[in-house]
Scaffold this active site. Structure first.
Site, PDB file in Angstrom:
ATOM      1  CG  PHE A 191     -18.703   1.872  26.587  1.00  0.00           C
ATOM      2  CD1 PHE A 191     -18.468   1.327  27.841  1.00  0.00           C
ATOM      3  CD2 PHE A 191     -17.607   2.309  25.839  1.00  0.00           C
ATOM      4  CE1 PHE A 191     -17.176   1.225  28.339  1.00  0.00           C
ATOM      5  CE2 PHE A 191     -16.319   2.210  26.332  1.00  0.00           C
ATOM      6  CZ  PHE A 191     -16.103   1.650  27.577  1.00  0.00           C
ATOM      7  N   GLY A 222     -20.547   8.702  26.442  1.00  0.00           N
ATOM      8  CA  GLY A 222     -21.162   8.521  27.761  1.00  0.00           C
ATOM      9  C   GLY A 222     -20.143   8.549  28.884  1.00  0.00           C
ATOM     10  CE  LYS A 237     -25.778  -3.559  30.025  1.00  0.00           C
ATOM     11  NZ  LYS A 237     -25.012  -3.009  28.913  1.00  0.00           N
ATOM     12  CG  PHE A 277     -18.873  -5.235  40.963  1.00  0.00           C
ATOM     13  CD1 PHE A 277     -18.406  -6.036  39.920  1.00  0.00           C
ATOM     14  CD2 PHE A 277     -19.550  -5.847  41.992  1.00  0.00           C
ATOM     15  CE1 PHE A 277     -18.608  -7.418  39.917  1.00  0.00           C
ATOM     16  CE2 PHE A 277     -19.756  -7.226  41.999  1.00  0.00           C
ATOM     17  CZ  PHE A 277     -19.291  -8.007  40.973  1.00  0.00           C
ATOM     18  CB  SER A 307     -24.269  -4.788  34.670  1.00  0.00           C
ATOM     19  OG  SER A 307     -24.759  -4.452  35.936  1.00  0.00           O
ATOM     20  CE1 TYR A 345     -28.321  -1.687  31.946  1.00  0.00           C
ATOM     21  CE2 TYR A 345     -28.162  -2.511  34.189  1.00  0.00           C
ATOM     22  CZ  TYR A 345     -27.565  -1.967  33.072  1.00  0.00           C
ATOM     23  OH  TYR A 345     -26.216  -1.713  33.074  1.00  0.00           O
ATOM     24  CG  ASN A 400     -26.776   5.089  39.664  1.00  0.00           C
ATOM     25  OD1 ASN A 400     -26.813   5.391  38.485  1.00  0.00           O
ATOM     26  ND2 ASN A 400     -27.148   3.908  40.100  1.00  0.00           N
ATOM     27  CG  LEU A 401     -24.702   6.673  47.300  1.00  0.00           C
ATOM     28  CD1 LEU A 401     -25.873   7.165  48.138  1.00  0.00           C
ATOM     29  CD2 LEU A 401     -23.929   5.584  48.043  1.00  0.00           C
ATOM     30  CG  ASP A 428     -22.936   8.433  22.090  1.00  0.00           C
ATOM     31  OD1 ASP A 428     -24.135   8.751  22.208  1.00  0.00           O
ATOM     32  OD2 ASP A 428     -22.242   8.007  23.036  1.00  0.00           O
TER      33      ASP A 428
HETATM   34  P1  NAD Z   1     -24.087   6.366  29.599  1.00  0.00           P
HETATM   35  O1  NAD Z   1     -25.556   6.454  29.433  1.00  0.00           O
HETATM   36  O2  NAD Z   1     -23.370   7.502  30.196  1.00  0.00           O
HETATM   37  O3  NAD Z   1     -23.407   6.027  28.196  1.00  0.00           O
HETATM   38  C1  NAD Z   1     -24.035   5.263  27.198  1.00  0.00           C
HETATM   39  C2  NAD Z   1     -23.812   5.976  25.886  1.00  0.00           C
HETATM   40  O4  NAD Z   1     -24.424   5.218  24.835  1.00  0.00           O
HETATM   41  C3  NAD Z   1     -24.433   7.365  25.852  1.00  0.00           C
HETATM   42  O5  NAD Z   1     -23.488   8.271  25.320  1.00  0.00           O
HETATM   43  C4  NAD Z   1     -25.638   7.206  24.920  1.00  0.00           C
HETATM   44  O6  NAD Z   1     -25.936   8.404  24.252  1.00  0.00           O
HETATM   45  C5  NAD Z   1     -25.164   6.100  24.003  1.00  0.00           C
HETATM   46  N1  NAD Z   1     -26.228   5.283  23.396  1.00  0.00           N
HETATM   47  C6  NAD Z   1     -27.257   4.683  24.007  1.00  0.00           C
HETATM   48  N2  NAD Z   1     -27.992   3.998  23.124  1.00  0.00           N
HETATM   49  C7  NAD Z   1     -27.394   4.152  21.919  1.00  0.00           C
HETATM   50  C8  NAD Z   1     -27.658   3.671  20.616  1.00  0.00           C
HETATM   51  N3  NAD Z   1     -28.725   2.894  20.372  1.00  0.00           N
HETATM   52  N4  NAD Z   1     -26.837   4.022  19.614  1.00  0.00           N
HETATM   53  C9  NAD Z   1     -25.757   4.827  19.846  1.00  0.00           C
HETATM   54  N5  NAD Z   1     -25.462   5.310  21.064  1.00  0.00           N
HETATM   55  C10 NAD Z   1     -26.267   4.976  22.080  1.00  0.00           C
HETATM   56  O7  NAD Z   1     -23.788   5.021  30.426  1.00  0.00           O
HETATM   57  P2  NAD Z   1     -22.440   4.513  31.086  1.00  0.00           P
HETATM   58  O8  NAD Z   1     -22.595   4.634  32.560  1.00  0.00           O
HETATM   59  O9  NAD Z   1     -21.282   5.123  30.430  1.00  0.00           O
HETATM   60  O10 NAD Z   1     -22.548   2.976  30.740  1.00  0.00           O
HETATM   61  C11 NAD Z   1     -21.922   2.417  29.582  1.00  0.00           C
HETATM   62  C12 NAD Z   1     -22.308   0.947  29.476  1.00  0.00           C
HETATM   63  O11 NAD Z   1     -21.912   0.278  30.679  1.00  0.00           O
HETATM   64  C13 NAD Z   1     -23.814   0.702  29.323  1.00  0.00           C
HETATM   65  O12 NAD Z   1     -24.008  -0.371  28.438  1.00  0.00           O
HETATM   66  C14 NAD Z   1     -24.251   0.328  30.725  1.00  0.00           C
HETATM   67  O13 NAD Z   1     -25.381  -0.515  30.717  1.00  0.00           O
HETATM   68  C15 NAD Z   1     -23.037  -0.410  31.245  1.00  0.00           C
HETATM   69  N6  NAD Z   1     -22.925  -0.377  32.709  1.00  0.00           N
HETATM   70  C16 NAD Z   1     -22.942   0.818  33.358  1.00  0.00           C
HETATM   71  C17 NAD Z   1     -22.880   0.861  34.738  1.00  0.00           C
HETATM   72  C18 NAD Z   1     -22.923   2.173  35.467  1.00  0.00           C
HETATM   73  O14 NAD Z   1     -23.224   2.198  36.652  1.00  0.00           O
HETATM   74  N7  NAD Z   1     -22.623   3.302  34.868  1.00  0.00           N
HETATM   75  C19 NAD Z   1     -22.772  -0.329  35.464  1.00  0.00           C
HETATM   76  C20 NAD Z   1     -22.734  -1.531  34.778  1.00  0.00           C
HETATM   77  C21 NAD Z   1     -22.810  -1.548  33.384  1.00  0.00           C
HETATM   78  C1  UD1 Z   2     -27.664   0.301  40.384  1.00  0.00           C
HETATM   79  C2  UD1 Z   2     -28.405  -0.622  39.455  1.00  0.00           C
HETATM   80  C3  UD1 Z   2     -27.441  -1.554  38.763  1.00  0.00           C
HETATM   81  C4  UD1 Z   2     -26.312  -0.786  38.099  1.00  0.00           C
HETATM   82  C5  UD1 Z   2     -25.642   0.051  39.183  1.00  0.00           C
HETATM   83  C6  UD1 Z   2     -24.453   0.765  38.643  1.00  0.00           C
HETATM   84  C7  UD1 Z   2     -30.587  -0.892  40.574  1.00  0.00           C
HETATM   85  C8  UD1 Z   2     -31.507  -1.835  41.274  1.00  0.00           C
HETATM   86  N1  UD1 Z   2     -29.397  -1.366  40.197  1.00  0.00           N
HETATM   87  O1  UD1 Z   2     -27.090  -0.471  41.376  1.00  0.00           O
HETATM   88  O2  UD1 Z   2     -28.111  -2.317  37.798  1.00  0.00           O
HETATM   89  O3  UD1 Z   2     -25.391  -1.666  37.500  1.00  0.00           O
HETATM   90  O4  UD1 Z   2     -26.611   0.956  39.702  1.00  0.00           O
HETATM   91  O5  UD1 Z   2     -24.306   2.051  39.022  1.00  0.00           O
HETATM   92  O6  UD1 Z   2     -30.910   0.259  40.346  1.00  0.00           O
HETATM   93  N2  UD1 Z   2     -28.781   4.655  47.661  1.00  0.00           N
HETATM   94  C9  UD1 Z   2     -29.332   5.457  48.634  1.00  0.00           C
HETATM   95  N3  UD1 Z   2     -29.862   6.643  48.251  1.00  0.00           N
HETATM   96  C10 UD1 Z   2     -29.877   7.085  46.970  1.00  0.00           C
HETATM   97  C11 UD1 Z   2     -29.305   6.249  45.972  1.00  0.00           C
HETATM   98  C12 UD1 Z   2     -28.786   5.038  46.347  1.00  0.00           C
HETATM   99  O7  UD1 Z   2     -29.338   5.096  49.802  1.00  0.00           O
HETATM  100  O8  UD1 Z   2     -30.397   8.178  46.700  1.00  0.00           O
HETATM  101  C13 UD1 Z   2     -28.167   3.380  48.060  1.00  0.00           C
HETATM  102  C14 UD1 Z   2     -28.804   2.146  47.438  1.00  0.00           C
HETATM  103  O9  UD1 Z   2     -29.880   1.698  48.233  1.00  0.00           O
HETATM  104  C15 UD1 Z   2     -27.622   1.185  47.401  1.00  0.00           C
HETATM  105  C16 UD1 Z   2     -26.421   2.106  47.184  1.00  0.00           C
HETATM  106  O10 UD1 Z   2     -26.834   3.394  47.597  1.00  0.00           O
HETATM  107  O11 UD1 Z   2     -27.473   0.540  48.637  1.00  0.00           O
HETATM  108  C17 UD1 Z   2     -25.967   2.170  45.740  1.00  0.00           C
HETATM  109  O12 UD1 Z   2     -27.087   2.514  44.930  1.00  0.00           O
HETATM  110  P1  UD1 Z   2     -26.924   2.853  43.367  1.00  0.00           P
HETATM  111  O13 UD1 Z   2     -25.837   3.842  43.171  1.00  0.00           O
HETATM  112  O14 UD1 Z   2     -28.270   3.193  42.854  1.00  0.00           O
HETATM  113  O15 UD1 Z   2     -26.403   1.496  42.739  1.00  0.00           O
HETATM  114  P2  UD1 Z   2     -27.013   0.013  42.837  1.00  0.00           P
HETATM  115  O16 UD1 Z   2     -28.369   0.018  43.415  1.00  0.00           O
HETATM  116  O17 UD1 Z   2     -25.974  -0.830  43.463  1.00  0.00           O
END
Ligand code: NAD
Ligand code: UD1
Length: 343
Positions: A80, A10, A155, A180, A124, A151, A201-202, A31
């Site tokens: 992860f 991921g 966590k 974050f 998270s 979600y 996400n943004l 994975d």
């Molecule tokens: P991602 O979706 O890119 O990566 C997750 C990986 O886990 C993927 O490769 C997916 O195929 C694999 N996966 C999911 N379920 C599985 C299972 N049951 N068995 C085996 N593999 C499985 O996500 P990421 O952004 O890399 O996030 C990694 C971790 O960090 C996650 O647990 C996520 O909740 C946490 N996290 C992510 C963010 C973010 O914004 N990206 C923020 C806070 C926490």
């Molecule tokens: C989201 C998740 C959070 C996760 C985090 C990590 C929610 C409620 N929360 O957080 O659990 O850990 O992603 O990446 O979804 N925005 C726009 N336009 C867009 C997309 C986003 O204005 O098209 C704004 C949002 O309102 C926010 C900021 O950009 O103010 C960030 O948004 P986003 O990237 O989705 O992250 P979070 O909402 O902080």
């Protein structure tokens, strides 16, 4: 040291695998590719000039885990694997509890059977819920548990489970890392975030607007009590985050009597949506058209981390700037407009 990385294909996992290989760790990935592509790991190995072991399988499957632990001795696990789409978790809560909570329990049980007791868990900032302005910046001791989505609850539940496990068996070495907002990509432009469908996400949304895949960014809310009215977050470069995992493993390796670490991984800097748009335009040379629309339900006005604990304990600090995050995202996006499906 041999590390089992669940979800290693991921977004965060692939960048962390690259750092681990570059630092000389042996790596095995499990994975199921439900949200990733094996191409990410092919590129990780090419960048590192070293190979890793890949097991295609699900962390909810005990036999897969037992087989992984039956191979060359594993010293630590970085977990992860999980699902992360907040909106989807509201619609399909059981899917999230099954994958994120039951999947983690299954992993911890397999670790117990294999007598492996070092684990780094992806938590998270969402466990902090909707923080009050006076709680900012968020410290690890800030209130948690008033969560707003399955979600986030998943966590928080795993965090509690890990704390209980450590109380019962203090020899466990556990890190609960609260990320974050991870953004950016490896500076090579070869690996990066690969969202399927419309990004929630943004940063991935902005980069798809900048490359013309989408016409315009909708900014959710222009009337928040922030410096420019748009939502404020603590964006952290994925390479800083990946390096934070390596630093965590090194720290835990020197805790022979066990430990339970809970750490924020952020920069401590709050940036608004408009700050990110401007930085992206400057880094990419592209225009990002936007409109300000209604607030997104469930969004909080602002949050950012106090990361001093991680700095003091791990001797780690997020060092890349918002400009770096945007420039690296753009390099990845421009070279891979369809993500890993581009080649
Ligand atoms: P991602 O979706 O890119 O990566 C997750 C990986 O886990 C993927 O490769 C997916 O195929 C694999 N996966 C999911 N379920 C599985 C299972 N049951 N068995 C085996 N593999 C499985 O996500 P990421 O952004 O890399 O996030 C990694 C971790 O960090 C996650 O647990 C996520 O909740 C946490 N996290 C992510 C963010 C973010 O914004 N990206 C923020 C806070 C926490
Ligand atoms: C989201 C998740 C959070 C996760 C985090 C990590 C929610 C409620 N929360 O957080 O659990 O850990 O992603 O990446 O979804 N925005 C726009 N336009 C867009 C997309 C986003 O204005 O098209 C704004 C949002 O309102 C926010 C900021 O950009 O103010 C960030 O948004 P986003 O990237 O989705 O992250 P979070 O909402 O902080």
């Amino acid at each position: 040291m041999h590390v089992l990385v669940t979800g290693g294909a991921g977004y965060i996992g692939s960048h962390t695998c690259l750092c681990l290989l570059e630092e000389g760790f042996s790596v095995t990935v499990i994975d199921n590719f439900c949200n990733s592509s094996p191409e990410a790991l092919r590129r990780v190995q090419a960048l590192a000039g070293r190979s890793l072991t890949l097991i295609k399988g699900d962390v909810r499957d005990a036999a897969t885990l037992d087989a992984a632990f039956a191979g060359p001795r594993i010293d630590a696990v970085i977990h992860f694997a999980g699902l992360k789409a907040v909106g989807e978790s509201v619609a399909e809560p059981m899917l999230y509890y099954d994958n994120n909570v039951a999947g983690t329990f299954n992993l911890l049980q397999a670790m117990q059977r294999a007598k492996v007791s070092t684990v780094v868990f992806s938590s998270s900032a969402t466990v902090y819920g909707d923080p009050a302005p006076e709680d900012l910046p968020l410290e690890e001791t800030s209130p948690t548990g008033i969560t707003h989505s399955p979600y986030a609850t998943s966590k928080w539940m795993v965090e509690r489970c890990l704390a209980d496990l450590h109380t019962a068996q203090p020899q466990w070495r556990i890190a609960r890392l609260r990320y974050f907002n991870p953004v950016g990509a490896h500076p090579s432009g070869r690996i990066g975030e690969n969202p399927s469908g419309t990004p929630n996400n943004l940063m991935p949304f902005i980069s798809q607007v900048a490359c013309g895949t989408r016409p315009m960014l909708s900014i959710f809310g222009g009337d928040y009590p922030t410096h420019d009215g748009t939502g404020v977050r603590d964006y952290i470069h994925v390479m800083d985050l990946a390096e934070g995992h390596v630093a965590t493993l090194k720290y835990l390796a020197n805790r022979p009597n066990g430990d339970l670490l809970t750490l924020n991984l952020g920069t401590g800097q709050g940036c608004s949506v408009l700050d990110v748009v401007k930085a992206f335009e400057a880094a990419s040379g592209q225009t990002v058209p936007y409109q300000i629309v209604a607030r997104r339900p469930g969004d909080v006005p602002a949050y950012y981390a106090d990361s001093t604990q991680a700095q003091e304990l791990l001797h780690w600090k997020a060092k890349r700037t918002l400009h770096d995050m945007c420039a690296d995202t753009w390099r990845w996006q421009a070279a891979n407009p369809k993500g890993y499906a581009s080649e």
